[in-house]
Design a protein around this motif. Structure first.
Motif, short mmCIF file in Angstrom:
data_model
loop_
_atom_site.label_atom_id
_atom_site.label_comp_id
_atom_site.label_asym_id
_atom_site.label_seq_id
_atom_site.Cartn_x
_atom_site.Cartn_y
_atom_site.Cartn_z
N ALA A 99 0.83 -1.21 0.00
CA ALA A 99 0.00 0.00 0.00
C ALA A 99 0.86 1.26 0.00
CB ALA A 99 -0.93 0.00 1.21
N ILE A 100 1.97 1.24 0.73
CA ILE A 100 2.88 2.40 0.77
C ILE A 100 3.36 2.74 -0.64
CG2 ILE A 100 5.19 3.14 1.48
CD1 ILE A 100 4.68 1.75 4.16
N GLU A 101 3.72 1.72 -1.38
CA GLU A 101 4.22 1.94 -2.74
C GLU A 101 3.10 2.33 -3.70
OE1 GLU A 101 6.79 -0.39 -6.22
OE2 GLU A 101 6.44 -1.35 -4.27
N GLU A 102 1.99 1.61 -3.64
CA GLU A 102 0.90 1.84 -4.59
C GLU A 102 0.22 3.19 -4.39
OE1 GLU A 102 -3.49 -0.04 -5.71
OE2 GLU A 102 -2.06 -1.24 -4.55
N LYS A 103 0.03 3.59 -3.15
CA LYS A 103 -0.70 4.83 -2.85
C LYS A 103 0.21 6.03 -2.60
CE LYS A 103 -4.61 2.58 -2.96
NZ LYS A 103 -5.56 2.77 -4.09
N GLN A 104 1.51 5.82 -2.75
CA GLN A 104 2.50 6.89 -2.53
C GLN A 104 2.31 7.54 -1.15
OE1 GLN A 104 1.77 9.26 -6.16
NE2 GLN A 104 3.67 8.40 -6.99
N ILE A 105 2.37 6.69 -0.16
CA ILE A 105 2.13 7.10 1.23
C ILE A 105 3.32 7.92 1.76
CG2 ILE A 105 1.75 6.28 3.57
CD1 ILE A 105 -0.63 5.87 1.65
N ASP A 106 3.00 8.97 2.52
CA ASP A 106 4.03 9.84 3.10
C ASP A 106 4.27 9.53 4.58
OD1 ASP A 106 4.30 11.58 0.72
OD2 ASP A 106 2.24 12.13 1.21
N ASN A 135 10.75 2.94 4.59
CA ASN A 135 11.55 4.04 4.06
C ASN A 135 10.79 5.37 4.13
OD1 ASN A 135 9.66 3.67 2.09
ND2 ASN A 135 11.11 3.20 0.45
N ILE A 136 9.69 5.37 4.88
CA ILE A 136 8.93 6.59 5.14
C ILE A 136 8.79 6.75 6.65
CG2 ILE A 136 7.65 6.45 2.96
CD1 ILE A 136 5.22 5.50 4.65
N PRO A 137 8.44 7.93 7.12
CA PRO A 137 8.23 8.10 8.57
C PRO A 137 7.11 7.19 9.08
CG PRO A 137 8.41 10.23 7.49
CD PRO A 137 8.31 9.21 6.40
N VAL A 138 7.31 6.66 10.30
CA VAL A 138 6.32 5.78 10.92
C VAL A 138 5.98 6.33 12.31
CG1 VAL A 138 5.78 3.46 11.72
CG2 VAL A 138 7.21 3.78 9.68
N LEU A 139 4.69 6.50 12.56
CA LEU A 139 4.22 6.96 13.86
C LEU A 139 3.60 5.77 14.59
CD1 LEU A 139 3.56 9.19 15.92
CD2 LEU A 139 1.47 9.68 14.60
N ALA A 140 4.24 5.34 15.68
CA ALA A 140 3.76 4.20 16.46
C ALA A 140 3.03 4.71 17.70
CB ALA A 140 4.94 3.32 16.87
N ILE A 141 1.80 4.24 17.87
CA ILE A 141 0.95 4.70 18.98
C ILE A 141 0.83 3.59 20.02
CG2 ILE A 141 -1.28 5.66 19.62
CD1 ILE A 141 0.27 7.37 17.61
N PRO A 142 1.26 3.84 21.27
CA PRO A 142 1.15 2.81 22.31
C PRO A 142 -0.28 2.66 22.80
CG PRO A 142 1.98 4.84 23.25
CD PRO A 142 1.86 5.08 21.77
N ASN A 143 -0.57 1.49 23.37
CA ASN A 143 -1.95 1.23 23.78
C ASN A 143 -2.36 2.00 25.03
OD1 ASN A 143 -0.50 -0.17 25.70
ND2 ASN A 143 -0.98 -2.19 24.89
N PRO A 268 3.48 8.37 21.88
CA PRO A 268 3.67 8.12 20.45
C PRO A 268 5.12 8.39 20.05
CG PRO A 268 1.66 9.37 20.82
CD PRO A 268 2.38 9.33 22.13
N VAL A 269 5.64 7.56 19.15
CA VAL A 269 7.01 7.72 18.67
C VAL A 269 6.99 7.83 17.15
CG1 VAL A 269 9.32 6.71 18.52
CG2 VAL A 269 7.95 6.40 20.61
N LEU A 270 7.51 8.93 16.64
CA LEU A 270 7.61 9.15 15.20
C LEU A 270 9.05 8.92 14.78
CD1 LEU A 270 6.52 10.15 12.45
CD2 LEU A 270 6.93 12.50 13.25
N THR A 271 9.26 7.97 13.87
CA THR A 271 10.61 7.60 13.46
C THR A 271 10.84 7.92 11.99
OG1 THR A 271 10.59 5.77 15.04
CG2 THR A 271 12.30 5.75 13.37
N PHE A 272 11.93 8.63 11.74
CA PHE A 272 12.41 8.89 10.38
C PHE A 272 13.65 8.02 10.18
CE2 PHE A 272 10.13 12.66 11.57
CZ PHE A 272 9.55 13.15 10.40
N GLN A 273 13.78 7.45 9.00
CA GLN A 273 14.94 6.62 8.71
C GLN A 273 15.97 7.42 7.92
OE1 GLN A 273 15.68 3.87 9.97
NE2 GLN A 273 13.80 2.82 10.54
N LEU A 274 17.17 7.51 8.48
CA LEU A 274 18.29 8.10 7.76
C LEU A 274 18.98 7.00 6.96
CD1 LEU A 274 19.80 10.26 10.63
CD2 LEU A 274 18.51 11.11 8.69
#
Length: 278
Positions: A99-106, A135-143, A268-274
């Motif tokens: 889905a990330i590739e097909e929908k050009q997710i940011d 390879n895009i930012p990911v926001l992980a939300i804890p329960n 919440p943790v937002l991770t960018f990949q260098l």
């Protein structure tokens, strides 16, 4: 940030992930893609079915699962957010990356599974695993998160790499959300200090002179402990990490600090990949 992907298993924690996605979608005028992946019932151990039974079961399963989107759709429509649902016969990781590739997710938003205990650290969670490979930012939300707000952002910097691109995005987000940003560098005795901190501090202050922020240097027994302790002290709503893709050897010697933070953080943790190896 035009397109946001939210992974859902229709749980309460997934609802929290969706609420955070809506917060960002409103700020950026983004479209939300809501994805759920599933596997056929007959793939479960001990279940036998012939071709006809399998197709009938698959059709019924698809109908049943599709109906579970309804509460989330109502929430999105009430919020006035453009959206699209994706129901994919696939495993979680493969479905998300397709889905990330097909929908050009940011941006990917995903609820964190597990409690961060020993088992999570041993086998990981979907959120931590996907974050490490994305390879895009990911926001992980804890329960355990209760309130959906982002007004205080803690950015954990390594001061070892050029993080200008990530910081630019973080300050842009802060401005859209009317949030404050604080940078923190955790100093640990056994951690190598490859590049002089002052060099990167001077560059950051120069490039982002128009932004209001503080840079805090703290000592701690571990990077993760330092980040989580300071986040609590500063009453942060969001932790941001710029994580390096590591080569195979360094992953064995030094487990991913970003994964440790994701698994243990009550925020919440937002991770960018260098890109690149250490």
């Amino acid at each position: 940030m035009k397109n946001i992907l939210v992974a859902t298993d229709f749980s309460k924690n997934a609802d929290k992930a969706l609420q955070h996605a809506i917060l960002l979608a409103k700020a950026y005028q983004s479209k939300i893609y809501l994805i759920h992946t599933y596997l056929p019932y007959w793939m479960e151990p001990g279940v036998y079915a012939d071709a006809v039974m399998m197709q009938e079961a698959l059709d019924e399963q698809q109908k049943s699962v599709s109906a579970k989107f309804t509460p989330s759709i109502e929430v999105l429509e009430e919020a006035g957010i453009a959206y699209e649902t994706i129901l994919e016969l696939n495993d979680v990781t493969s479905g998300i990356f397709d889905a990330i590739e097909e929908k050009q997710i940011d941006l990917l938003v995903i609820g964190r599974t597990g409690s961060g205990g020993f088992l999570d650290k041993l086998i990981g969670s979907n959120a931590a695993h996907i974050t490490a490979k994305a390879n895009i930012p990911v926001l992980a939300i804890p329960n355990q998160i209760e309130e959906v707000k982002i007004k205080q952002i803690l950015y954990a910097t390594q001061l070892e790499f050029d993080e200008t691109e990530v910081l630019t995005q973080v300050f842009a987000m802060a401005n859209k959300l009317e949030a404050n940003v604080n940078l923190v560098k955790v100093e640990v005795a056994f951690e190598p200090d490859v590049q002089p901190d002052q060099q990167f501090l001077a560059e950051i202050k120069s490039k982002f002179a128009s932004e209001k922020f503080e840079i805090v240097m703290v000592k701690a027994g571990s990077v993760t402990d330092g980040i989580l302790t300071l986040a609590k002290v500063q009453e942060a709503d969001l932790i941001v990490l710029a994580a390096h893709h590591r080569n195979f050897l360094s992953q064995i010697i030094d487990p991913s600090k970003s994964k440790q933070v994701i698994l243990r953080s009550p925020l919440p943790v937002l991770t960018f990949q260098l890109k690149g190896d250490l």
